[in-house]
Design a protein around this motif. Structure first.
Motif, PDB file in Angstrom:
ATOM      1  N   LYS A 185      57.742 -21.502 -38.968  1.00 44.25           N
ATOM      2  CA  LYS A 185      56.866 -22.039 -37.925  1.00 44.25           C
ATOM      3  C   LYS A 185      57.751 -22.448 -36.748  1.00 44.25           C
ATOM      4  N   TYR A 186      58.163 -21.449 -35.982  1.00 43.22           N
ATOM      5  CA  TYR A 186      59.209 -21.669 -34.994  1.00 43.22           C
ATOM      6  C   TYR A 186      58.740 -22.507 -33.809  1.00 43.22           C
ATOM      7  N   GLU A 187      57.546 -22.261 -33.316  1.00 52.79           N
ATOM      8  CA  GLU A 187      57.078 -23.037 -32.166  1.00 52.79           C
ATOM      9  C   GLU A 187      56.807 -24.483 -32.568  1.00 52.79           C
ATOM     10  N   TYR A 223      63.850 -16.943 -32.136  1.00 50.20           N
ATOM     11  CA  TYR A 223      62.735 -16.933 -33.077  1.00 50.20           C
ATOM     12  C   TYR A 223      61.426 -17.304 -32.371  1.00 50.20           C
ATOM     13  N   ARG A 224      61.507 -18.278 -31.467  1.00 56.98           N
ATOM     14  CA  ARG A 224      60.311 -18.681 -30.720  1.00 56.98           C
ATOM     15  C   ARG A 224      59.798 -17.517 -29.876  1.00 56.98           C
ATOM     16  N   GLN A 244      59.158 -16.269 -20.477  1.00 56.80           N
ATOM     17  CA  GLN A 244      60.034 -17.137 -19.690  1.00 56.80           C
ATOM     18  C   GLN A 244      61.274 -17.527 -20.485  1.00 56.80           C
ATOM     19  N   LEU A 245      61.094 -17.809 -21.776  1.00 60.60           N
ATOM     20  CA  LEU A 245      62.255 -18.114 -22.621  1.00 60.60           C
ATOM     21  C   LEU A 245      63.199 -16.913 -22.685  1.00 60.60           C
ATOM     22  N   LEU A 246      62.629 -15.711 -22.751  1.00 66.65           N
ATOM     23  CA  LEU A 246      63.455 -14.501 -22.764  1.00 66.65           C
ATOM     24  C   LEU A 246      64.217 -14.352 -21.453  1.00 66.65           C
TER      25      LEU A 246
END
Length: 764
Positions: A185-187, A223-224, A244-246
């Motif tokens: 459960k990454y987020e 992972y997120r 955006q994280l990417l």
């Protein structure tokens, strides 16, 4: 007050059967008591918390080591279990009078009554037992502004106990996040870590623990991204957060095949596998936007992936203009890699069959060529086999890597029968150099990173790039600290079965028939004047612009000029005469000037001055002196230095004192901070204004070290030794003081010509 604990759990012992003495139980009890006392909590805890924990452990040992006391406790233990099972579930207060704490007790869970001073000790033990959610449920109400029990000293010294409770809750967030990470459960794990980090940042406590949380967030980020991008397209907001994280990771790494440190622990090979795995979660449009932007860094891998997205989207959406853009990218990529098969397919889809055949002649993929030749038997060219290969390549090697095209069908017949495609191919102009350069990828440095791509060879017929080689290690296992593995898919370009049959033969008549767009028509007139035939009568793929030879003008066929009858060159004679005349003119001019000077000297009075005379004005400098640029002006464009770094930090400390000070100037924070630090400090400053508390700070910087990013001139890492003295005032009264001497690593980002602080980590 009641807390959900029992003496057996405190010592880590199994519950014994009442009235039955297990052999060796006394020795087991002593060993458990000794082990629990030796397992000290983290050094950040105060002596108050450590002492409260130790008292609970000693109390449990005292009761269970005395047979009579243990027998009474076992009887009471069972009685309480029955009482709690029959008690009403809506009771909101326990015997200690603490709101919202006893209400979380499970009727089937035993509990003990501890004094208010021992509350922090029970929280420590629950946290050590892995009851992280229970710790948060019990501890958060105590810290709420509506609960005055903590402020009036009911739980002990407020200055010490509050810090201990905050530390326990933060550690519970940290461990809960790691537990959720393990569970995939990454987020949720990221939310837990960010909550704990925000809690510590709001209170300005325990920077080392916050650094642990930040390190976990960096490692958790891949992972997120996979989890967020895998969500349905209806969850656009969450998927956009994943993109955006990417983008943040790509920026920190310096591109897909960059070597920058994004603190995720992924090597270049690991990151390529990660990119390969997330492709199946992105649409063709998303991949096109992402990889086209990355190709301009430059990046050969991103260029190759951008071609895939352009071809896939162009074919599926019947937009050959996108295929043409991909063809332009391949033109530059082909200077260093063998991408002739891809070029051949793009030319085919644009109706340029002669160019497609020429590209096929250059490829080194013998297996693919054999397949194309076998399926082109009884044909004057390789067009039938190339059509079959292109259709199968699109279906099995291109479409599966896009979430919106995974189930799409590739049909060349339907593609060329489309009126939009026909109209574009009819009007397709010749490719100019400017159009190609628009998509040009800047050549890499002398030793480029070409992981996943074949090494260039000096010959034109280079080895064909069969795949973007990425290891296949299966799905992600969700283990913290380990690299996310990838699925078994790879960007294959040439893997084909030995025999392929299709119902849509490209040799059939009709709108789908493909003819050479670059070869002149066969129906030219016998005179050989090169005029085109009536192109409106040909299929759309054959309506191409003919190329007529341009004859060189007779005057430019020879590199020398015409000569006279006697073999002399009249142009040369004129040049000689002009040169002699010019020299004579200069000589006469010099004689005239000297004569005039001699005549002027006859009438001159007084001493004569020799040499060039100076002209100096008192209000001007004889030589203009450039003003030295200020550190702010240097920092706007040039690299960072120690003076600029210290100036930025001093500005941050000043704005921090104003934003969290008595004036609460929250609006100044964007002048020095950017997200994620900006959002956190804005929330903290707003909370200070609403809850009527503020800090007074004294800062000093002892030493500063700086390092520019090797890939981005607008990023820098700053390490500074910072001394901070802080005094907390609540309702105008001094309530807490602290004095820290920290080694801090700041992340600087230049934005609009000004350096701002993006984030920071406390170093050990």
């Amino acid at each position: 007050m009641l807390v959900p604990l029992d003496y057996y759990r405190i010592l880590g012992l199994p519950i014994q059967v009442p009235g039955v003495e297990t052999p060796g139980y006394a020795e087991q009890l002593k060993q458990a008591h000794r082990d629990r006392k030796e397992q000290l909590p983290r050094r950040e805890y105060s002596e108050v918390a450590t002492s409260a924990r130790r008292q609970l452990i000693d109390e449990a040992y005292t009761v269970l080591s005395d047979p009579e006391e243990r027998q009474k406790y076992d009887a009471s233990f069972l009685a309480k279990a029955y009482e709690l099972e029959s008690a009403p579930a809506d009771s909101s207060k326990g015997r200690g009078g603490l709101e919202s704490s006893d209400s979380y007790l499970d009727p089937n869970t035993p509990s003990i009554d501890v004094p208010s001073e021992g509350f922090i000790g029970s929280l420590l033990i629950l946290q050590e037992l892995g009851e992280y959610e229970l710790v948060l449920k019990l501890g958060l109400p105590v810290l709420s502004g509506s609960n005055i029990s903590l402020k009036n000293g009911r739980f002990g010294d407020p200055k010490l106990v509050e810090a201990d409770i905050i530390l326990t809750l933060a550690l519970a967030c940290l461990e809960l996040g790691r537990e959720q990470w393990q569970g995939g459960k990454y987020e949720n794990a990221a939310i837990s870590l960010e909550n704990g980090q925000e809690m510590l940042l709001r209170e300005g406590l325990f920077p080392a623990v916050r650094g642990e949380m930040q390190a976990d967030l960096y490692k958790l980020r891949p992972y997120r991204i996979l989890e967020l991008l895998a969500l349905p397209e209806t969850r656009g907001k969450e998927r956009q957060r994943g993109l955006q994280l990417l983008q943040d990771m790509l920026q920190e790494r310096g591109g897909i095949d960059g070597t920058g440190d994004d603190r995720s622990g992924l090597s270049v090979d690991d990151f390529l596998r990660f990119i390969q795995q997330l492709r199946s979660h992105l649409t063709a449009a998303e991949q096109q936007e992402l990889f086209e932007a990355e190709a301009r860094r430059p990046s050969a891998v991103a260029t190759y992936l951008a071609v895939y997205a352009l071809v896939a989207r162009g074919f599926a959406a019947r937009q050959p203009a996108l295929i043409r853009r991909g063809q332009m990218l391949l033109t530059h990529l082909g200077r260093r890699q063998d991408v002739h098969l891809e070029q051949s397919v793009c030319s085919l889809l644009l109706g340029q069959t002669e160019d497609a055949a020429q590209s096929l002649e250059l490829t080194q993929e013998q297996e693919t060529l054999t397949f194309i030749r076998e399926n082109s038997r009884n044909s004057p060219d390789l067009l039938p086999g190339l059509c079959l290969y292109a259709e199968r390549w699109l279906q099995s090697e291109v479409f599966p890597h896009f979430r919106d095209l995974a189930t799409a069908q590739a049909s060349l017949k339907d593609y060329f029968a489309d009126e939009q495609v026909q109209a574009y191919l009819e009007a397709l102009p010749e490719t100019t150099a400017d159009e190609v350069n628009e998509w040009m990828v800047v050549p890499p440095p002398p030793n480029p990173v070409t992981i996943g791509l074949p090494q260039p060879t000096p010959r034109r017929d280079t080895a064909f790039m069969t795949t973007l080689r990425l290891d296949s290690n299966g799905a992600s296992n969700g283990t913290p600290g380990k690299n996310p593995s990838l699925s078994s898919s790879a960007v294959s370009l040439a893997t084909l079965p030995t025999a392929i049959r299709t119902s849509s033969s490209p040799d059939t008549a009709g709108p789908g028939r493909i003819r050479d767009r670059s070869r002149p028509s066969e129906d030219r007139s016998a005179s050989g004047n090169g005029k085109r035939d009536d192109r409106s009568k040909l299929p759309v793929a054959a309506r191409v612009r003919g190329l007529e030879p341009i004859e060189t003008p007779p005057s430019r066929r020879s590199g020398v000029g015409r000569t006279g009858a006697k073999g002399k060159n009249p142009k040369l004679e004129r040049l000689i005469l002009l040169g002699v005349g010019g020299l004579l003119g200069l000589l006469l001019l010099w004689l005239l000037i000297n004569s005039l000077r001699w005549m002027a000297g006859l009438f001159q009075t007084g001493p004569s001055l020799r040499g060039e005379q100076l002209s100096i004005q008192l209000d001007q400098s004889a030589i203009p002196i450039a003003t030295q640029p200020t550190p702010e002006e240097l920092g706007a464009t040039g690299p960072i230095n120690q003076a600029i770094a210290q100036g930025v930090l001093q500005k941050w400390f000043t704005i921090k004192s104003e934003a969290l000070g008595s004036t609460h100037k929250v609006e100044k924070l964007p002048e020095i901070l950017m997200d994620p630090a900006l959002s956190l400090w804005q929330r903290r400053a707003e909370a200070a204004r609403q809850e009527n508390w503020y800090w007074e700070y004294d800062h000093s910087i002892k030493e500063t070290g700086f390092e520019m990013s090797p890939t981005d001139p607008n990023r820098a890492t700053i390490e500074a030794q910072v001394s901070e003295t802080a005094r907390l005032f609540e309702n105008g009264q001094l309530s807490n003081t602290r004095d820290d001497n920290l080694r801090v690593q700041y992340q600087f980002v230049r934005q609009d010509g000004q350096w701002r602080i993006r984030d920071w980590v406390i170093l050990p």
